[in-house]
Design a protein around this motif. Structure first.
Motif, mmCIF file in Angstrom:
data_model
loop_
_atom_site.group_PDB
_atom_site.id
_atom_site.type_symbol
_atom_site.label_atom_id
_atom_site.label_comp_id
_atom_site.label_asym_id
_atom_site.label_seq_id
_atom_site.Cartn_x
_atom_site.Cartn_y
_atom_site.Cartn_z
ATOM 1 N N SER A 264 39.468 48.716 57.897
ATOM 2 C CA SER A 264 39.201 48.130 56.580
ATOM 3 C C SER A 264 37.906 47.325 56.589
ATOM 4 C CB SER A 264 40.375 47.235 56.159
ATOM 5 O OG SER A 264 41.549 47.989 56.000
ATOM 6 N N ASN B 47 41.925 40.624 55.611
ATOM 7 C CA ASN B 47 41.555 41.654 54.653
ATOM 8 C C ASN B 47 42.834 42.327 54.176
ATOM 9 O OD1 ASN B 47 42.242 43.651 56.614
ATOM 10 N ND2 ASN B 47 40.156 43.651 57.430
ATOM 11 N N LYS B 48 42.685 43.405 53.425
ATOM 12 C CA LYS B 48 43.854 43.999 52.784
ATOM 13 C C LYS B 48 44.874 44.547 53.780
ATOM 14 C CE LYS B 48 41.701 48.541 52.033
ATOM 15 N NZ LYS B 48 41.298 49.514 50.994
#
Length: 213
Positions: free
Chosen positions: A39, A84-85
């Motif tokens: 990511s 992050n995601k």
């Protein structure tokens, strides 16, 4: 798929993913997963397939299913970057796994320990138990055998016609064993073996000892 070794009267099973199962402790050791790296790179414009991030979780599920450990110890660099995601994916995996998890923090573990504690992961700088020293960076400590990561060790094999083959490996000296990187897209560092070292190379789904000439 596996290769068993004995260190100080303890049995360790080396798996082709790079994980190690410590039989006496019923503990799974994994180093340098670098979750979130895919990511992170995609966010900065590096073209990596979106499905690549799931492979690490599939590999972790595989070794958990095989060994049925009572706990997991990550030897550093569990999460590659800041949040992050992928964090939501990771926290969901932790909840599904349902095992006690300890993270021995590495240089890439910059997420605040409170975030890990919130999903029931204990974060420590090092561990020592039963004459073994668990850390991220290689470090020889008197009276202990060290289990660590960080280096992403590999061995280079030379064949006929100037052919070279680089393989990830478990790299063992008299008082230390460095685990290979578990994660995808992590790279490797070629080690220079000396007499007295032991190298357990990973070729596909096979772990085999390479004799030092």
């Amino acid at each position: 798929m596996t290769h068993s070794i004995t260190i100080n009267q303890n049995e360790f099973i080396l798996h082709c993913t790079g994980a190690v199962y410590w039989v006496q402790k019923r503990l799974l050791l994994i180093s340098d997963v670098h979750l979130g790296k895919v990511s992170h790179f995609r966010k900065h414009g590096v073209a990596l397939p979106g499905q690549a991030m799931f492979k690490n979780y599939q590999k972790m599920d595989t070794v958990i299913g095989l060994f049925q450990p009572e706990g997991i110890c990550f030897l550093g660099d569990l999460f590659h970057s800041s949040l992050n995601k992928e964090w939501d994916l990771f926290s969901g995996w932790v909840a599904k796994t349902g095992l006690p998890i300890v993270l021995v923090a590495g240089n890439h573990d910059i997420i605040h320990p409170r975030k890990y504690e919130a999903i029931h992961i204990q974060v420590v700088s090092e561990l020592s138990t039963n004459g073994f020293f668990l850390t991220h960076h290689p470090e020889e400590r008197e009276g202990f055998f060290t289990l660590c990561g960080h280096i992403h060790p590999a061995v280079e094999l030379k064949g006929a016609g100037r052919q070279f083959l680089k393989l990830p490996c478990f790299f063992r000296t008299g008082s230390q064993m460095i685990l290979p990187a578990f994660g995808e897209f992590t790279g490797t560092f070629v080690m220079t073996p000396q007499q007295g070292n032991a190298i357990y190379a990973i070729t596909g789904d096979i772990v085999s000892e390479i004799k030092i000439s």
